[in-house]
Design a protein around this motif. Structure first.
Motif, PDB file in Angstrom:
ATOM      1  N   HIS A   1      23.051  46.334  55.389  1.00 19.36           N
ATOM      2  CA  HIS A   1      24.025  47.164  54.673  1.00 19.36           C
ATOM      3  C   HIS A   1      25.295  46.336  54.454  1.00 19.36           C
TER       4      HIS A   1
ATOM      5  N   ASP B   1      29.578  46.701  54.585  1.00 21.13           N
ATOM      6  CA  ASP B   1      30.673  47.550  55.061  1.00 21.13           C
ATOM      7  C   ASP B   1      31.617  47.724  53.874  1.00 21.13           C
TER       8      ASP B   1
ATOM      9  N   HIS C   1      24.484  42.767  56.082  1.00 20.97           N
ATOM     10  CA  HIS C   1      24.200  42.381  57.466  1.00 20.97           C
ATOM     11  C   HIS C   1      23.494  43.532  58.170  1.00 20.97           C
TER      12      HIS C   1
ATOM     13  N   ARG D   1      38.214  47.302  62.070  1.00 21.67           N
ATOM     14  CA  ARG D   1      38.376  47.351  60.608  1.00 21.67           C
ATOM     15  C   ARG D   1      39.773  47.814  60.199  1.00 21.67           C
TER      16      ARG D   1
HETATM   17 FE   FE2 Z   1      28.308  46.804  59.292  1.00 22.93          FE
END
Ligand code: FE2
Ligand code: SIN
Length: 206
Positions: free
Chosen positions: A118, A120, A174, A203
């Motif tokens: 996926h 981010d 990743h 994040r």
């Molecule tokens: Fe991720």
């Protein structure tokens, strides 16, 4: 070490004492904000990974609402606990970004859990890197390209390793192919009674 443009892998960033200290902090986070099983948008299929968060915002997913950040735990409706100081220090040391992280996703993998490839991309701020720190069992981590069909490579991530995806690598696909059998002595924790791995991703949300 920059293993590819924008992808920095710092092996053993945390030594064993620092891993244990961070694990105690994460146990306290989970005591306040219990692990939950997210479900996929639309299908409602459960993830094999259990999650919680710390910081002002937390990443959640469920059938009705899809992927999103929110300030409250979906079950307790309480604010997420603060990000533990060792993680803020890791961000200062490794993220090369002037603002502090807004969210830390805590992923718990039991020995059979995995995470599909996926990106981010639920963050408005793509200038900041994603910083990932691993604890517990090793995993086989997979790093793809910026498009889903791009070639990918796999390498192990071990307890104490730090990985950043930033710059041109910020949107690289990743995932985690699998958790590897434990060879090193396990970090002592009720969380790891059956083995398993924790991954912490810091994040900026935007
Ligand atoms: Fe991720
Ligand atoms: C993630 O992409 O959210 C987790 C990656 C990992 O477990 O190493």
């Amino acid at each position: 070490m920059e293993i590819e443009p924008g992808v920095h892998l710092c092996r053993s960033y945390l030594d064993e004492a620092a891993q244990i200290a961070l694990l105690r902090e994460i146990e306290a986070v989970i005591a306040r904000a219990p692990l939950f099983t997210p479900t996929m948008p639309r299908s409602g299929k459960p993830f094999s990974v259990r999650m919680t968060n710390c910081g002002p915002l937390g990443w959640v997913s469920d059938k009705a609402g899809g992927y999103r950040y929110q300030p409250l735990h979906p079950q307790t409706r309480e604010p997420w606990p603060p990000i533990p100081p060792p993680l803020l220090e890791a961000w200062s040391a490794l993220a090369a970004y002037p603002l502090p992280p807004q969210a830390c996703l805590v992923n718990f993998y039991d020995p059979a859990a995995r995470m599909g490839l996926h990106q981010d991309r639920d963050e408005a701020d793509l200038c900041a890197p994603i910083l990932s720190i691993s604890l517990g069992a090793d995993c086989r981590f997979r790093l793809g390209g910026s498009r889903r069909g791009d070639p990918s490579r796999a390498f192990a991530l071990a307890s104490g390793d730090a990985l950043t995806l930033g710059g041109g690598a910020r949107l690289r696909f990743h995932g985690v192919d699998r958790i590897l059998p434990e060879i090193a002595p396990r970090l002592a924790s009720p969380l790891f009674a059956d083995g398993g791995r924790i991954n912490l991703t810091l994040r900026r949300v935007g």
